[in-house]
Design an enzyme around this catalytic site. Structure first.
Site, PDB file in Angstrom:
ATOM      1  N   SER A 138     121.527 -26.937  26.590  1.00  0.00           N
ATOM      2  CA  SER A 138     120.400 -26.443  25.532  1.00  0.00           C
ATOM      3  C   SER A 138     119.601 -27.716  26.420  1.00  0.00           C
ATOM      4  CB  SER A 138     121.165 -26.792  24.386  1.00  0.00           C
ATOM      5  OG  SER A 138     120.012 -27.421  24.237  1.00  0.00           O
ATOM      6  N   TYR A 151     124.755 -33.180  18.362  1.00  0.00           N
ATOM      7  CA  TYR A 151     124.997 -31.661  19.184  1.00  0.00           C
ATOM      8  C   TYR A 151     124.272 -32.562  20.352  1.00  0.00           C
ATOM      9  CZ  TYR A 151     122.819 -27.401  20.154  1.00  0.00           C
ATOM     10  OH  TYR A 151     122.874 -25.747  21.431  1.00  0.00           O
TER      11      TYR A 151
HETATM   12  C1  8X3 Z   1     119.038 -24.965  21.508  1.00  0.00           C
HETATM   13  C2  8X3 Z   1     118.155 -25.798  21.435  1.00  0.00           C
HETATM   14  O1  8X3 Z   1     116.552 -27.039  20.221  1.00  0.00           O
HETATM   15  O2  8X3 Z   1     117.978 -26.140  18.527  1.00  0.00           O
HETATM   16  O3  8X3 Z   1     120.116 -25.749  21.476  1.00  0.00           O
HETATM   17  O4  8X3 Z   1     118.571 -28.106  20.210  1.00  0.00           O
HETATM   18  S1  8X3 Z   1     118.247 -26.726  19.358  1.00  0.00           S
END
Ligand code: 8X3
Length: 250
Positions: A138, A151
């Site tokens: 990501s 995350y």
């Molecule tokens: C997904 C993109 O920018 O929401 O991984 O982290 S973001």
């Protein structure tokens, strides 16, 4: 001879779209996921064009991962492509307010789950001195944004693992492709916001986000390059996006 791919998180989003794109290319499929009904429905559609096998497990459960993958007959261990797609975000808030259960879910799924699956599949590829591993990272793995903390950390780990795989698997002729999408409208935000539709919809308001098929298209391109070419690292934004926080909304 047709190729064979394993896709994790194949029941929805980028995983499902990749399965559909691979089927169009005539690539046989091993679809992995937690939601058996969705996988069965996808199998029914795709097996009109390719062979489809289903494995049901949660990548966070190491024993389940190993049992399911090792149960495959020898012919289905001759895997050409592994798409490590399973993963999720849980929560978006300050690190000091973070839920430990959310941290566990992200580290266990996005990082350890990817490793558990790869640990089983890599020796199969090494034995054949060939293969292609696609890790879905990501933009969050390349840039930490406010409230993204764990995350982002989990996806930064995916970036490092992709690099590590590329280095260590290099003598074995195995390709490693890291794909880092920006804003893709899937169930991603709905999961992140624990079913809050309004909050999830607001993420994609006022601009045209990517859809899962856009990423699948790029993965399909990556796996159809000649043997001597590897797309090593691919960052994909919607045109309206310039960074995790800079999005041109109308
Ligand atoms: C997904 C993109 O920018 O929401 O991984 O982290 S973001």
């Amino acid at each position: 001879m047709s190729k064979l791919a394993i896709i994790t998180g194949a029941s929805s989003g980028i995983g499902k779209a990749t399965a559909e794109a691979f089927a169009k290319l005539g690539i046989d499929l091993i679809l992995c996921g937690r939601r058996i009904e969705r996988l069965e429905a996808l199998k029914e559609t795709l097996e009109k064009s390719v062979n489809v096998h289903i494995l049901t497990f949660d990548v966070r459960n190491r024993e389940a991962v190993e049992t399911a993958l090792n149960s495959l007959p020898e012919a289905l261990k001759q895997v050409d492509i592994l798409v490590n797609n399973a993963g999720n975000a849980h929560g978006l808030g300050t690190i000091q307010d973070g839920e430990v259960a959310d941290w566990d879910a992200m580290i266990d799924g996005n990082v350890k789950g990817l490793l558990y699956v790869s640990k089983v599949v890599m020796p199969w590829m090494i034995a054949r001195q060939a293969g292609h591993i696609i890790n879905i990272s990501s933009i969050a793995g390349k840039q930490t944004y406010p409230n993204g903390n764990v995350y982002c950390a989990s996806k930064a780990a995916v970036e490092a693992i992709s690099e590590g795989m590329r280095l260590d698997l290099n003598p074995h002729g195995i390709k490693v492709t890291n794909v880092a999408p920006g804003a893709v409208e899937t169930e991603f935000s709905l999961v992140r916001f624990k079913g809050d539709n309004e909050r999830s919809d607001s993420v994609y308001k006022g601009f045209q986000p990517l859809v899962a098929e856009d990423i699948a298209d790029i993965i399909a391109f990556a796996v159809t390059r000649p043997a001597h070419v590897v797309m090593a690292d691919i960052l994909v934004y919607p045109t309206a996006q310039a960074s995790p926080s800079v999005i041109n909304r109308k």
